[in-house]
Design an enzyme around this catalytic site. Structure first.
Site, short mmCIF file in Angstrom:
data_model
loop_
_atom_site.label_atom_id
_atom_site.label_comp_id
_atom_site.label_asym_id
_atom_site.label_seq_id
_atom_site.Cartn_x
_atom_site.Cartn_y
_atom_site.Cartn_z
N ASP A 53 1.16 -0.95 -0.01
CA ASP A 53 0.16 0.08 0.24
C ASP A 53 0.81 1.34 -0.03
OD1 ASP A 53 -1.79 2.45 0.66
OD2 ASP A 53 -2.28 1.37 2.90
N TYR A 142 -9.81 14.34 -8.10
CA TYR A 142 -8.52 13.44 -8.94
C TYR A 142 -7.49 14.46 -9.66
CZ TYR A 142 -6.37 10.41 -12.59
OH TYR A 142 -5.82 9.86 -13.63
N LYS A 146 -4.01 15.73 -9.13
CA LYS A 146 -3.44 15.23 -10.21
C LYS A 146 -2.49 17.09 -10.60
CE LYS A 146 -3.31 11.46 -10.94
NZ LYS A 146 -2.38 10.46 -11.12
N1 SER Z 1 -8.89 7.68 -17.20
C1 SER Z 1 -8.76 9.15 -16.34
C2 SER Z 1 -10.50 8.97 -15.93
O1 SER Z 1 -11.29 8.59 -16.44
C3 SER Z 1 -7.90 10.00 -16.84
O2 SER Z 1 -6.97 10.17 -16.79
O3 SER Z 1 -10.23 9.00 -14.56
#
Ligand code: SER
Length: 316
Positions: A53, A142, A146
Protein backbone atom coordinates in the site's frame (compact mmCIF):
# COMPACT_ATOMS: atom_id res chain seq x y z
CA UNK A 1 20.22 0.08 -14.64
CA UNK A 2 19.13 -1.32 -11.26
CA UNK A 3 15.79 -2.79 -10.29
CA UNK A 4 12.44 -1.25 -11.14
CA UNK A 5 9.37 -1.14 -8.87
CA UNK A 6 5.87 -0.64 -10.30
CA UNK A 7 3.20 0.43 -7.78
CA UNK A 8 -0.44 -0.12 -8.72
CA UNK A 9 0.91 -2.85 -10.98
CA UNK A 10 -2.35 -4.78 -11.18
CA UNK A 11 -4.26 -1.80 -12.58
CA UNK A 12 -5.02 -0.86 -16.19
CA UNK A 13 -1.62 0.66 -16.99
CA UNK A 14 0.59 -1.27 -14.58
CA UNK A 15 -0.45 -4.69 -15.84
CA UNK A 16 0.76 -3.86 -19.37
CA UNK A 17 3.76 -1.82 -18.26
CA UNK A 18 5.07 -4.81 -16.28
CA UNK A 19 5.04 -7.03 -19.37
CA UNK A 20 7.01 -4.56 -21.48
CA UNK A 21 9.51 -3.64 -18.75
CA UNK A 22 10.11 -7.32 -17.93
CA UNK A 23 10.81 -8.07 -21.60
CA UNK A 24 13.34 -5.24 -21.68
CA UNK A 25 15.04 -5.73 -18.29
CA UNK A 26 14.36 -9.36 -17.32
CA UNK A 27 11.54 -10.54 -15.03
CA UNK A 28 13.62 -10.60 -11.84
CA UNK A 29 14.62 -6.96 -12.31
CA UNK A 30 11.03 -5.66 -12.27
CA UNK A 31 9.23 -5.91 -8.92
CA UNK A 32 5.48 -5.46 -9.21
CA UNK A 33 3.37 -4.28 -6.30
CA UNK A 34 -0.28 -3.77 -5.47
CA UNK A 35 -2.74 -4.43 -2.67
CA UNK A 36 -6.27 -3.65 -3.88
CA UNK A 37 -6.71 -6.79 -5.99
CA UNK A 38 -5.23 -10.23 -5.33
CA UNK A 39 -2.53 -11.09 -7.88
CA UNK A 40 -3.34 -13.88 -10.34
CA UNK A 41 -1.34 -17.12 -10.45
CA UNK A 42 0.16 -15.85 -13.69
CA UNK A 43 1.44 -12.65 -12.03
CA UNK A 44 2.86 -14.58 -9.07
CA UNK A 45 4.71 -16.96 -11.38
CA UNK A 46 6.02 -14.26 -13.72
CA UNK A 47 8.41 -12.55 -11.27
CA UNK A 48 8.72 -10.78 -7.91
CA UNK A 49 5.46 -9.50 -6.40
CA UNK A 50 5.01 -7.43 -3.23
CA UNK A 51 1.77 -6.63 -1.41
CA UNK A 52 2.26 -2.89 -0.97
CA UNK A 53 0.00 0.00 0.00
CA UNK A 54 1.87 3.08 -1.23
CA UNK A 55 0.26 5.21 1.50
CA UNK A 56 2.33 3.28 4.05
CA UNK A 57 5.71 5.03 4.13
CA UNK A 58 7.54 2.32 6.10
CA UNK A 59 6.30 -0.33 3.68
CA UNK A 60 7.46 1.68 0.64
CA UNK A 61 10.93 2.16 2.17
CA UNK A 62 11.12 -1.54 3.12
CA UNK A 63 10.37 -2.69 -0.46
CA UNK A 64 12.88 -0.21 -1.93
CA UNK A 65 15.60 -1.49 0.43
CA UNK A 66 14.74 -5.18 0.11
CA UNK A 67 15.02 -5.18 -3.69
CA UNK A 68 17.65 -2.43 -4.16
CA UNK A 69 15.18 -0.45 -6.26
CA UNK A 70 16.61 2.38 -8.39
CA UNK A 71 13.49 3.35 -10.40
CA UNK A 72 9.80 3.53 -9.46
CA UNK A 73 6.88 3.79 -11.88
CA UNK A 74 4.19 5.02 -9.48
CA UNK A 75 0.89 3.93 -11.07
CA UNK A 76 -1.25 3.52 -7.91
CA UNK A 77 -4.10 6.04 -8.01
CA UNK A 78 -7.87 6.50 -7.63
CA UNK A 79 -9.49 7.70 -10.88
CA UNK A 80 -11.93 10.56 -11.47
CA UNK A 81 -15.37 8.91 -11.13
CA UNK A 82 -14.44 6.92 -8.02
CA UNK A 83 -12.67 9.99 -6.66
CA UNK A 84 -15.91 11.99 -6.71
CA UNK A 85 -17.68 9.27 -4.72
CA UNK A 86 -15.08 9.51 -1.97
CA UNK A 87 -12.95 12.66 -2.38
CA UNK A 88 -11.29 12.25 1.02
CA UNK A 89 -10.02 8.81 0.08
CA UNK A 90 -8.89 10.06 -3.35
CA UNK A 91 -6.78 12.76 -1.66
CA UNK A 92 -5.36 10.27 0.85
CA UNK A 93 -4.40 7.65 -1.74
CA UNK A 94 -3.25 9.94 -4.55
CA UNK A 95 -1.33 12.48 -2.47
CA UNK A 96 -0.25 10.18 0.36
CA UNK A 97 1.13 7.59 -2.04
CA UNK A 98 2.89 10.18 -4.16
CA UNK A 99 4.45 11.89 -1.14
CA UNK A 100 5.89 8.59 0.09
CA UNK A 101 7.29 7.71 -3.32
CA UNK A 102 8.86 11.17 -3.69
CA UNK A 103 10.37 10.89 -0.20
CA UNK A 104 11.79 7.47 -1.09
CA UNK A 105 13.15 9.08 -4.27
CA UNK A 106 14.86 11.79 -2.23
CA UNK A 107 16.27 9.41 0.39
CA UNK A 108 17.55 6.73 -2.00
CA UNK A 109 18.32 8.85 -5.07
CA UNK A 110 15.74 7.04 -7.23
CA UNK A 111 14.44 7.84 -10.73
CA UNK A 112 10.66 8.24 -10.65
CA UNK A 113 7.87 8.12 -13.20
CA UNK A 114 4.70 9.84 -11.97
CA UNK A 115 1.69 10.03 -14.28
CA UNK A 116 -0.53 13.07 -14.48
CA UNK A 117 -3.71 13.31 -16.56
CA UNK A 118 -6.06 15.19 -18.82
CA UNK A 119 -7.85 15.76 -15.48
CA UNK A 120 -5.20 18.28 -14.44
CA UNK A 121 -7.07 20.83 -16.58
CA UNK A 122 -10.43 22.43 -15.83
CA UNK A 123 -13.26 24.49 -17.32
CA UNK A 124 -11.15 27.65 -17.56
CA UNK A 125 -8.32 25.93 -19.48
CA UNK A 126 -8.35 26.36 -23.28
CA UNK A 127 -10.40 23.35 -24.48
CA UNK A 128 -8.89 22.79 -27.93
CA UNK A 129 -5.19 22.07 -28.44
CA UNK A 130 -4.75 22.73 -24.73
CA UNK A 131 -1.21 24.10 -24.40
CA UNK A 132 1.54 22.49 -22.32
CA UNK A 133 1.69 25.51 -20.00
CA UNK A 134 -1.68 27.11 -19.34
CA UNK A 135 -4.41 27.71 -16.72
CA UNK A 136 -5.03 24.61 -14.56
CA UNK A 137 -8.02 24.97 -12.24
CA UNK A 138 -9.61 21.48 -12.23
CA UNK A 139 -12.95 20.94 -10.47
CA UNK A 140 -12.70 17.18 -9.67
CA UNK A 141 -10.78 15.87 -6.64
CA UNK A 142 -8.83 13.60 -8.99
CA UNK A 143 -7.79 16.69 -10.99
CA UNK A 144 -6.87 18.58 -7.82
CA UNK A 145 -4.57 15.72 -6.79
CA UNK A 146 -3.04 15.65 -10.27
CA UNK A 147 -2.17 19.38 -10.30
CA UNK A 148 -0.91 19.23 -6.72
CA UNK A 149 1.12 16.17 -7.73
CA UNK A 150 2.63 17.93 -10.75
CA UNK A 151 3.73 20.80 -8.49
CA UNK A 152 5.12 18.46 -5.85
CA UNK A 153 7.14 16.57 -8.49
CA UNK A 154 8.59 19.86 -9.79
CA UNK A 155 9.41 20.83 -6.22
CA UNK A 156 11.34 17.61 -5.51
CA UNK A 157 13.36 18.11 -8.67
CA UNK A 158 14.10 21.79 -8.05
CA UNK A 159 14.82 21.43 -4.34
CA UNK A 160 16.60 18.08 -4.18
CA UNK A 161 17.34 17.14 -7.78
CA UNK A 162 15.07 14.04 -7.67
CA UNK A 163 14.84 12.79 -11.26
CA UNK A 164 11.05 12.66 -11.46
CA UNK A 165 9.40 12.62 -14.88
CA UNK A 166 5.84 12.23 -16.05
CA UNK A 167 3.16 12.49 -18.70
CA UNK A 168 -0.39 13.80 -18.73
CA UNK A 169 -2.20 10.73 -20.05
CA UNK A 170 -5.39 11.26 -22.01
CA UNK A 171 -8.10 8.56 -21.72
CA UNK A 172 -6.37 5.19 -22.18
CA UNK A 173 -7.89 2.33 -24.16
CA UNK A 174 -6.64 -1.19 -23.55
CA UNK A 175 -7.67 -4.83 -23.91
CA UNK A 176 -5.80 -6.59 -21.09
CA UNK A 177 -7.08 -5.07 -17.83
CA UNK A 178 -10.23 -2.99 -17.44
CA UNK A 179 -9.86 0.49 -15.98
CA UNK A 180 -11.82 1.23 -12.82
CA UNK A 181 -13.96 4.26 -12.12
CA UNK A 182 -12.68 6.69 -14.75
CA UNK A 183 -14.60 9.15 -16.91
CA UNK A 184 -12.94 7.90 -20.09
CA UNK A 185 -13.75 4.22 -19.31
CA UNK A 186 -16.65 4.27 -21.79
CA UNK A 187 -14.11 4.10 -24.63
CA UNK A 188 -12.89 0.73 -23.29
CA UNK A 189 -16.28 -0.73 -22.29
CA UNK A 190 -17.74 0.02 -25.72
CA UNK A 191 -15.37 -2.47 -27.42
CA UNK A 192 -16.16 -5.25 -24.93
CA UNK A 193 -19.91 -4.70 -25.37
CA UNK A 194 -19.59 -4.43 -29.16
CA UNK A 195 -18.14 -7.96 -29.18
CA UNK A 196 -20.42 -9.41 -26.47
CA UNK A 197 -23.80 -7.70 -27.13
CA UNK A 198 -23.42 -5.64 -30.32
CA UNK A 199 -24.85 -2.71 -28.37
CA UNK A 200 -23.57 -0.30 -25.73
CA UNK A 201 -25.27 2.15 -23.38
CA UNK A 202 -22.91 5.13 -23.04
CA UNK A 203 -22.74 7.31 -19.90
CA UNK A 204 -21.45 10.38 -21.81
CA UNK A 205 -23.28 12.51 -24.40
CA UNK A 206 -22.72 11.61 -28.04
CA UNK A 207 -20.89 14.89 -28.79
CA UNK A 208 -18.39 14.79 -25.87
CA UNK A 209 -14.91 15.22 -27.32
CA UNK A 210 -12.02 13.86 -25.23
CA UNK A 211 -8.39 13.20 -25.95
CA UNK A 212 -7.64 9.46 -26.09
CA UNK A 213 -4.76 7.02 -26.66
CA UNK A 214 -4.21 3.31 -27.24
CA UNK A 215 -2.26 1.61 -24.43
CA UNK A 216 0.76 0.47 -26.52
CA UNK A 217 1.51 4.12 -27.32
CA UNK A 218 1.10 5.14 -23.67
CA UNK A 219 3.50 2.40 -22.51
CA UNK A 220 6.07 3.21 -25.16
CA UNK A 221 5.86 6.95 -24.41
CA UNK A 222 6.30 6.41 -20.67
CA UNK A 223 9.43 4.29 -21.12
CA UNK A 224 10.77 6.60 -23.83
CA UNK A 225 10.47 9.61 -21.50
CA UNK A 226 12.31 7.74 -18.72
CA UNK A 227 15.14 6.94 -21.14
CA UNK A 228 15.30 10.45 -22.65
CA UNK A 229 18.46 12.54 -22.41
CA UNK A 230 17.81 14.79 -19.38
CA UNK A 231 19.75 17.66 -20.94
CA UNK A 232 17.04 17.91 -23.65
CA UNK A 233 14.14 18.07 -21.18
CA UNK A 234 12.84 21.56 -20.53
CA UNK A 235 9.66 20.38 -18.80
CA UNK A 236 10.72 16.95 -17.41
CA UNK A 237 7.38 16.43 -15.67
CA UNK A 238 3.68 16.53 -16.76
CA UNK A 239 4.12 16.44 -20.54
CA UNK A 240 0.93 16.66 -22.62
CA UNK A 241 0.78 13.64 -24.92
CA UNK A 242 -1.91 13.07 -27.48
CA UNK A 243 -2.82 10.53 -30.14
CA UNK A 244 -6.49 11.07 -31.10
CA UNK A 245 -9.57 13.04 -30.07
CA UNK A 246 -13.08 11.68 -30.58
CA UNK A 247 -16.69 11.61 -29.31
CA UNK A 248 -18.83 8.56 -28.38
CA UNK A 249 -20.63 8.99 -31.71
CA UNK A 250 -17.33 8.84 -33.61
CA UNK A 251 -16.03 5.71 -31.82
CA UNK A 252 -19.40 4.03 -32.45
CA UNK A 253 -19.06 4.84 -36.17
CA UNK A 254 -15.49 3.45 -36.17
CA UNK A 255 -16.80 0.18 -34.66
CA UNK A 256 -19.68 0.01 -37.17
CA UNK A 257 -17.10 -0.13 -39.95
CA UNK A 258 -16.16 -3.61 -38.64
CA UNK A 259 -19.48 -4.59 -36.94
CA UNK A 260 -22.18 -2.95 -39.10
CA UNK A 261 -25.11 -3.91 -36.82
CA UNK A 262 -23.51 -2.42 -33.69
CA UNK A 263 -25.74 0.18 -31.97
CA UNK A 264 -25.13 2.78 -29.26
CA UNK A 265 -27.64 4.29 -26.83
CA UNK A 266 -27.12 7.01 -24.23
CA UNK A 267 -27.87 7.02 -20.50
CA UNK A 268 -25.97 10.02 -19.16
CA UNK A 269 -24.22 9.93 -15.78
CA UNK A 270 -24.34 13.59 -14.67
CA UNK A 271 -21.21 13.33 -12.49
CA UNK A 272 -18.97 11.89 -15.19
CA UNK A 273 -20.55 14.11 -17.87
CA UNK A 274 -19.71 17.15 -15.72
CA UNK A 275 -16.13 15.95 -15.36
CA UNK A 276 -15.79 15.26 -19.10
CA UNK A 277 -17.20 18.70 -19.96
CA UNK A 278 -14.50 20.31 -17.82
CA UNK A 279 -11.64 18.45 -19.55
CA UNK A 280 -9.82 19.34 -22.78
CA UNK A 281 -11.15 18.17 -26.14
CA UNK A 282 -7.60 17.77 -27.44
CA UNK A 283 -4.02 18.41 -26.29
CA UNK A 284 -1.16 20.31 -27.85
CA UNK A 285 1.70 17.81 -27.38
CA UNK A 286 4.39 19.70 -29.26
CA UNK A 287 6.66 19.96 -26.18
CA UNK A 288 6.77 16.13 -25.87
CA UNK A 289 7.42 15.77 -29.62
CA UNK A 290 10.25 18.32 -29.53
CA UNK A 291 11.94 17.48 -26.22
CA UNK A 292 12.00 13.66 -26.39
CA UNK A 293 10.54 12.56 -29.73
CA UNK A 294 6.95 11.55 -28.81
CA UNK A 295 5.30 10.03 -31.89
CA UNK A 296 2.23 7.78 -31.40
CA UNK A 297 1.39 4.98 -33.84
CA UNK A 298 -2.35 4.47 -33.29
CA UNK A 299 -5.32 6.50 -34.51
CA UNK A 300 -9.03 5.74 -34.05
CA UNK A 301 -9.20 3.38 -37.02
CA UNK A 302 -6.13 1.19 -36.48
CA UNK A 303 -6.83 1.08 -32.72
CA UNK A 304 -10.43 -0.03 -33.36
CA UNK A 305 -9.27 -2.80 -35.67
CA UNK A 306 -6.70 -4.04 -33.15
CA UNK A 307 -9.13 -3.82 -30.18
CA UNK A 308 -11.83 -5.77 -32.01
CA UNK A 309 -9.37 -8.41 -33.29
CA UNK A 310 -7.82 -8.92 -29.86
CA UNK A 311 -11.07 -8.90 -27.89
CA UNK A 312 -12.89 -11.26 -30.23
CA UNK A 313 -10.14 -13.85 -29.59
CA UNK A 314 -10.08 -13.16 -25.84
CA UNK A 315 -13.86 -13.21 -25.32
CA UNK A 316 -14.53 -16.30 -27.47
N1 SER B 1 -8.78 7.92 -17.43
C1 SER B 1 -8.80 8.83 -16.31
C2 SER B 1 -10.17 9.03 -15.79
O1 SER B 1 -11.08 8.98 -16.59
C3 SER B 1 -8.22 10.17 -16.72
O2 SER B 1 -6.90 10.22 -16.37
O3 SER B 1 -10.34 9.27 -14.64
Amino acid sequence: MGKILITGALGQIGSELMITLRKQHGSDNVVVAGHVKAPSEEVLKAGPFETLDATDMEAVVAVVKKHNITTIYHMASILSGTGEKNPQKAWHVNMGGLYNVLEAGRMFNLSLFVPSSIAAFGPTSPMDHTPQDTIQRPTSMYGVTKVAGELLCDYYFLKWGVDVRGLRYPGLISNLTLPGGGTTDYAVEIYYEAIKQKTYSCFLREDTYLDMMYMPDAIEGSIQLMEADPSKLIHRNAFNISAMSFTPKMIAAAIQKYIPDFTITYNIDPVRQGIADSWPNSFDDSAARKEWGWNPKYNLDNMTKDMLDTLSKKLK
